[in-house]
Motif scaffolding. Structure first.
Motif, PDB file in Angstrom:
ATOM      1  N   SER A   1       1.316  -1.245  -0.190  1.00 27.16           N
ATOM      2  CA  SER A   1       0.128   0.250  -0.198  1.00 27.16           C
ATOM      3  C   SER A   1       1.217   1.288   0.166  1.00 27.16           C
ATOM      4  CB  SER A   1      -0.648   0.473   1.453  1.00 27.16           C
ATOM      5  OG  SER A   1      -2.097  -1.057   1.331  1.00 27.16           O
ATOM      6  N   LEU A   2       1.085   2.222  -0.479  1.00 24.14           N
ATOM      7  CA  LEU A   2       1.556   3.145  -0.994  1.00 24.14           C
ATOM      8  C   LEU A   2       0.676   4.400  -0.068  1.00 24.14           C
ATOM      9  CD1 LEU A   2       3.150   2.884  -5.350  1.00 24.14           C
ATOM     10  CD2 LEU A   2       4.162   2.224  -2.212  1.00 24.14           C
ATOM     11  N   VAL A   3       0.961   5.429   0.502  1.00 29.51           N
ATOM     12  CA  VAL A   3       0.595   6.199   0.938  1.00 29.51           C
ATOM     13  C   VAL A   3       1.305   7.508   0.440  1.00 29.51           C
ATOM     14  CG1 VAL A   3      -0.827   5.117   2.881  1.00 29.51           C
ATOM     15  CG2 VAL A   3       1.504   5.812   3.254  1.00 29.51           C
ATOM     16  N   PRO A   4       0.489   8.681   0.969  1.00 28.55           N
ATOM     17  CA  PRO A   4       1.259  10.250   0.767  1.00 28.55           C
ATOM     18  C   PRO A   4       1.885  10.428   2.457  1.00 28.55           C
ATOM     19  CG  PRO A   4      -1.094  10.512   1.420  1.00 28.55           C
ATOM     20  CD  PRO A   4      -0.970   9.128   0.761  1.00 28.55           C
ATOM     21  N   PRO A   5       2.954  11.045   1.835  1.00 28.36           N
ATOM     22  CA  PRO A   5       3.800  11.298   3.543  1.00 28.36           C
ATOM     23  C   PRO A   5       2.281  12.062   4.806  1.00 28.36           C
ATOM     24  CG  PRO A   5       4.154  12.726   2.040  1.00 28.36           C
ATOM     25  CD  PRO A   5       3.775  11.854   1.531  1.00 28.36           C
ATOM     26  N   GLY A   6       2.692  11.491   5.737  1.00 29.99           N
ATOM     27  CA  GLY A   6       2.275  12.419   7.012  1.00 29.99           C
ATOM     28  C   GLY A   6       0.914  11.599   7.582  1.00 29.99           C
ATOM     29  N   SER A   7      -0.047  12.384   8.023  1.00 32.71           N
ATOM     30  CA  SER A   7      -1.188  11.897   9.020  1.00 32.71           C
ATOM     31  C   SER A   7      -2.877  12.284   8.142  1.00 32.71           C
ATOM     32  CB  SER A   7      -1.221  12.159  10.554  1.00 32.71           C
ATOM     33  OG  SER A   7      -1.289  13.261  10.594  1.00 32.71           O
ATOM     34  N   GLY A   8      -3.849  12.134   8.919  1.00 35.83           N
ATOM     35  CA  GLY A   8      -4.007  12.156   7.842  1.00 35.83           C
ATOM     36  C   GLY A   8      -5.637  10.750   7.705  1.00 35.83           C
ATOM     37  N   GLY A   9      -6.570  11.059   6.824  1.00 35.62           N
ATOM     38  CA  GLY A   9      -7.720  10.404   6.448  1.00 35.62           C
ATOM     39  C   GLY A   9      -7.606   9.352   5.531  1.00 35.62           C
ATOM     40  N   VAL A  10      -6.100   9.632   4.811  1.00 36.20           N
ATOM     41  CA  VAL A  10      -5.873   8.517   3.708  1.00 36.20           C
ATOM     42  C   VAL A  10      -4.665   7.962   4.330  1.00 36.20           C
ATOM     43  CG1 VAL A  10      -4.651   7.730   1.825  1.00 36.20           C
ATOM     44  CG2 VAL A  10      -6.217   9.754   1.998  1.00 36.20           C
ATOM     45  N   ARG A  11      -4.276   7.773   5.227  1.00 31.99           N
ATOM     46  CA  ARG A  11      -3.368   7.362   5.854  1.00 31.99           C
ATOM     47  C   ARG A  11      -3.859   6.556   7.009  1.00 31.99           C
ATOM     48  NH1 ARG A  11       2.318   6.735   7.769  1.00 31.99           N
ATOM     49  NH2 ARG A  11       2.668   7.906   6.141  1.00 31.99           N
ATOM     50  N   ASP A  12      -4.961   6.767   7.708  1.00 31.59           N
ATOM     51  CA  ASP A  12      -6.180   6.058   8.496  1.00 31.59           C
ATOM     52  C   ASP A  12      -6.331   5.114   8.042  1.00 31.59           C
ATOM     53  OD1 ASP A  12      -5.102   7.708  10.949  1.00 31.59           O
ATOM     54  OD2 ASP A  12      -6.891   8.826  10.701  1.00 31.59           O
ATOM     55  N   TYR A  13      -6.908   5.549   6.849  1.00 31.26           N
ATOM     56  CA  TYR A  13      -7.544   3.880   6.220  1.00 31.26           C
ATOM     57  C   TYR A  13      -6.840   3.074   5.425  1.00 31.26           C
ATOM     58  CZ  TYR A  13     -10.096   2.331   1.916  1.00 31.26           C
ATOM     59  OH  TYR A  13     -10.762   1.196   1.027  1.00 31.26           O
ATOM     60  N   ALA A  14      -5.849   3.239   5.329  1.00 33.19           N
ATOM     61  CA  ALA A  14      -4.923   2.587   4.670  1.00 33.19           C
ATOM     62  C   ALA A  14      -4.167   1.763   5.773  1.00 33.19           C
ATOM     63  CB  ALA A  14      -3.614   3.054   4.168  1.00 33.19           C
ATOM     64  N   SER A  15      -4.232   2.171   6.672  1.00 36.28           N
ATOM     65  CA  SER A  15      -4.065   1.506   8.118  1.00 36.28           C
ATOM     66  C   SER A  15      -4.917   0.348   8.852  1.00 36.28           C
ATOM     67  CB  SER A  15      -3.302   2.629   9.121  1.00 36.28           C
ATOM     68  OG  SER A  15      -2.091   3.144   9.343  1.00 36.28           O
ATOM     69  N   VAL A  16      -5.680   0.899   8.435  1.00 37.16           N
ATOM     70  CA  VAL A  16      -7.153  -0.648   9.168  1.00 37.16           C
ATOM     71  C   VAL A  16      -6.859  -1.092   7.845  1.00 37.16           C
ATOM     72  CG1 VAL A  16      -9.208  -0.475   9.770  1.00 37.16           C
ATOM     73  CG2 VAL A  16      -8.335   1.541  10.686  1.00 37.16           C
ATOM     74  N   ILE A  17      -7.168  -1.064   6.855  1.00 41.05           N
ATOM     75  CA  ILE A  17      -7.660  -2.695   5.977  1.00 41.05           C
ATOM     76  C   ILE A  17      -6.396  -2.513   5.933  1.00 41.05           C
ATOM     77  CG2 ILE A  17      -9.080  -1.044   4.742  1.00 41.05           C
ATOM     78  CD1 ILE A  17      -7.176  -0.850   2.340  1.00 41.05           C
ATOM     79  N   GLY A  18      -4.785  -2.294   6.149  1.00 33.75           N
ATOM     80  CA  GLY A  18      -3.492  -2.919   6.137  1.00 33.75           C
ATOM     81  C   GLY A  18      -3.753  -3.722   6.914  1.00 33.75           C
ATOM     82  N   GLN A  19      -4.394  -3.842   8.144  1.00 37.84           N
ATOM     83  CA  GLN A  19      -4.254  -4.817   9.321  1.00 37.84           C
ATOM     84  C   GLN A  19      -4.909  -5.531   8.421  1.00 37.84           C
ATOM     85  OE1 GLN A  19      -5.905  -3.457  12.726  1.00 37.84           O
ATOM     86  NE2 GLN A  19      -5.039  -1.357  12.564  1.00 37.84           N
ATOM     87  N   SER A  20      -6.212  -6.070   7.619  1.00 35.23           N
ATOM     88  CA  SER A  20      -6.870  -7.280   6.407  1.00 35.23           C
ATOM     89  C   SER A  20      -5.642  -7.767   5.570  1.00 35.23           C
ATOM     90  CB  SER A  20      -8.076  -6.911   7.000  1.00 35.23           C
ATOM     91  OG  SER A  20      -8.679  -7.074   8.170  1.00 35.23           O
ATOM     92  N   LEU A  21      -5.148  -7.192   4.858  1.00 33.40           N
ATOM     93  CA  LEU A  21      -4.762  -7.188   3.903  1.00 33.40           C
ATOM     94  C   LEU A  21      -2.987  -7.611   4.091  1.00 33.40           C
ATOM     95  CD1 LEU A  21      -5.973  -4.509   1.639  1.00 33.40           C
ATOM     96  CD2 LEU A  21      -6.337  -6.990   1.541  1.00 33.40           C
ATOM     97  N   GLN A  22      -2.474  -7.048   5.385  1.00 33.01           N
ATOM     98  CA  GLN A  22      -0.991  -7.381   5.684  1.00 33.01           C
ATOM     99  C   GLN A  22      -0.693  -6.931   5.237  1.00 33.01           C
ATOM    100  OE1 GLN A  22      -0.707 -11.790   4.866  1.00 33.01           O
ATOM    101  NE2 GLN A  22      -0.968 -12.134   7.677  1.00 33.01           N
ATOM    102  N   ALA A  23      -0.290  -5.687   5.272  1.00 36.57           N
ATOM    103  CA  ALA A  23      -0.086  -4.605   4.201  1.00 36.57           C
ATOM    104  C   ALA A  23      -0.341  -3.126   5.206  1.00 36.57           C
ATOM    105  CB  ALA A  23      -0.816  -4.762   2.777  1.00 36.57           C
ATOM    106  N   PRO A  24       1.099  -3.546   5.399  1.00 39.04           N
ATOM    107  CA  PRO A  24       1.443  -2.088   6.216  1.00 39.04           C
ATOM    108  C   PRO A  24       1.206  -0.088   5.222  1.00 39.04           C
ATOM    109  CG  PRO A  24       2.988  -3.064   6.201  1.00 39.04           C
ATOM    110  CD  PRO A  24       2.156  -4.412   6.137  1.00 39.04           C
ATOM    111  N   PRO A  25       0.819   0.054   5.417  1.00 34.13           N
ATOM    112  CA  PRO A  25       1.405   1.476   4.686  1.00 34.13           C
ATOM    113  C   PRO A  25       2.659   1.587   4.589  1.00 34.13           C
ATOM    114  CG  PRO A  25       0.009   2.378   6.280  1.00 34.13           C
ATOM    115  CD  PRO A  25       0.041   0.952   6.985  1.00 34.13           C
ATOM    116  N   PHE A  26       3.100   2.530   3.060  1.00 32.69           N
ATOM    117  CA  PHE A  26       4.692   2.325   2.606  1.00 32.69           C
ATOM    118  C   PHE A  26       4.019   3.668   2.359  1.00 32.69           C
ATOM    119  CE2 PHE A  26       8.263   2.326  -0.730  1.00 32.69           C
ATOM    120  CZ  PHE A  26       8.936   1.706   0.317  1.00 32.69           C
ATOM    121  N   GLU A  27       5.235   4.780   2.776  1.00 33.42           N
ATOM    122  CA  GLU A  27       5.023   6.432   2.606  1.00 33.42           C
ATOM    123  C   GLU A  27       5.674   6.569   1.236  1.00 33.42           C
ATOM    124  OE1 GLU A  27       6.787   9.627   5.165  1.00 33.42           O
ATOM    125  OE2 GLU A  27       4.982   9.398   6.394  1.00 33.42           O
TER     126      GLU A  27
END
Length: 322
Positions: free
Chosen positions: A7-33
Motif C-alpha cells: 500500500s502506497l500512501v502520501p507522507p504525513g497523517s490524515g484520513g488517507v493514512r488512517d484508511y490504509a492503516s486499518v485495511i492494511g491490518q487485514s490485507l497484511q499491507a502496512p502503509p508504505f510512505e
C-alpha cells in the motif's frame, strides 16, 4: 519486498493514512510512505495498491512525479489497483484549483489507465471514473469508521450531542447559523461533547466553556468509540454530495448515533436520505425518534464497513488476474 499487497500512501497523517492503516491490518499491507525521493528499487510483489489524493502527494495537487514512479513500479507487480480517495478539486477562477484542475484530472486519468482495478468513495466520482474506464473491476464504497465498529448499538444512550473531527470541521458546526447548535442543545437539554484537537478560534473555544460543553480534546480511537457509543446525536457540517467520504459521518453511523447534517442542499446522495438515516438540520429534531434514525444510519453503514472494503479489494485483485 514481496508482500501480497503493498500500500502506497502520501507522507504525513490524515484520513488517507488512517484508511490504509486499518485495511492494511487485514490485507497484511502496512502503509508504505511514497515521496518524490523514495527509493523504489527493491519494491515488487503480488499487488500494488495506491491510495490516491493529489494534495497528499503535492501541495498544489499535481504530483506529476507520482505517475512516473507508478509506471516504473507497475511492471514489478502482478496487479495494480487505485483507491481514489479524491479525484480533483474545483474552485472559482481566483482559486488555484481552477487553473490546476485540468492537470489534476490528467493525473487521475493516467493512474486510472495504468490500473487493473479501482475503488472510490462517492457515486459522482464513480461515474467520472466509469466514463473513462468502464471495463476494469471496480467498487464504489463510502468510507468506513476509523474509530471502531461496535458489534451492538443497543446500549443505553445519554442526551449527549457529539461534535467530532478536526478543528475546522468542528468549527463549522459551531458557527452554523450563528451558533444554532448551542440554542438547540439548551432547548432540548442536550450536553455538547467536543472531541478532537483544540479549536484554533479562541473565541469559539471560550464559547464552549460558557455553554458548559464537555471538551475532551484529542482521544484515542477506543476512547472516541466509547464516547460515541453512549451518545444520542452527532453533528456535522458537510456537503451532502461529499458526505460519503467523511470519516466523521462514518463514525457516527457505525456507532448508531442519530447524525445531524448541516448544509444548504439535502437532496439524496450515496444512499443518504433526509429524515431517514440522518436529520437535515437541528429543526428536524422535533418529533423524531433518534434511536430509529441511528439504527437506519447503521444499516446504511454496514454494506461499506471495514470488512466490506477488504473483501472488495481482495475480490478485485482476483478478478484482475483471472
Amino acid at each position: 519486498m514481496g508482500a501480497s499487497f503493498l500500500s502506497l500512501v502520501p507522507p504525513g497523517s490524515g484520513g488517507v493514512r488512517d484508511y490504509a492503516s486499518v485495511i492494511g491490518q487485514s490485507l497484511q499491507a502496512p502503509p508504505f510512505e511514497m515521496t518524490r525521493t523514495t527509493d523504489i528499487s527493491s519494491l515488487s510483489g503480488d499487488c500494488l495498491l495506491l491510495h490516491f489524493s493529489g494534495y497528499g502527494y503535492h501541495k498544489r495537487g499535481v504530483p506529476l512525479w507520482l505517475v512516473e514512479q507508478v509506471r516504473r513500479l507497475r511492471s514489478r507487480f502482478q496487479a495494480f489497483g487505485v483507491v481514489f480517495h479524491e479525484l480533483y478539486a474545483s474552485s472559482p477562477p481566483w482559486g488555484s484549483a481552477f487553473w490546476l484542475g485540468a492537470w489534476q484530472k490528467r493525473i487521475a486519468r493516467e493512474l486510472l489507465d495504468l490500473s487493473d482495478f479501482w475503488l472510490t468513495n462517492r457515486e459522482e466520482s464513480g461515474r467520472w471514473l466509469l466514463a473513462r474506464r468502464g471495463a476494469a473491476p471496480h467498487r464504489v464504497l463510502p468510507v468506513f469508521s476509523n474509530v471502531g465498529e461496535p458489534a451492538s448499538i443497543d446500549a443505553d444512550r445519554a442526551p449527549h450531542l457529539v461534535v467530532f473531527g478536526g478543528p475546522g470541521v468542528r468549527a463549522n458546526v459551531y458557527q452554523w447559523a450563528g451558533g444554532e447548535v448551542f440554542d438547540c442543545a439548551r432547548r432540548r437539554g442536550l450536553v455538547i461533547h467536543d472531541i478532537g484537537p483544540p479549536l484554533q478560534d479562541a473565541q469559539l473555544a471560550q464559547r464552549l466553556v460558557q455553554e458548559k460543553a464537555v471538551v475532551h480534546g484529542k482521544l484515542s480511537a477506543q476512547a472516541v468509540s466509547q464516547a460515541l457509543s453512549g451518545a444520542s446525536y452527532g453533528a456535522l457540517s458537510y456537503p451532502l454530495d461529499y458526505a460519503s467520504k467523511s470519516g466523521v459521518l462514518a463514525a457516527y453511523s457505525a456507532h448508531g448515533l442519530c447524525p445531524i447534517l448541516l448544509w444548504e442542499d439535502y437532496r439524496p446522495h450515496d444512499g443518504l436520505v433526509a429524515n431517514f438515516n440522518y436529520l437535515p438540520g437541528f429543526a428536524a429534531l422535533e418529533n423524531v425518534d433518534a434511536r430509529t434514525v441511528g439504527r437506519q444510519a447503521r444499516q446504511w453503514y454496514e454494506p461499506h464497513c471495514v470488512d466490506a472494503h477488504v473483501a472488495a479489494l481482495r475480490a478485485m485483485r482476483s478478478e484482475a488476474t483471472r
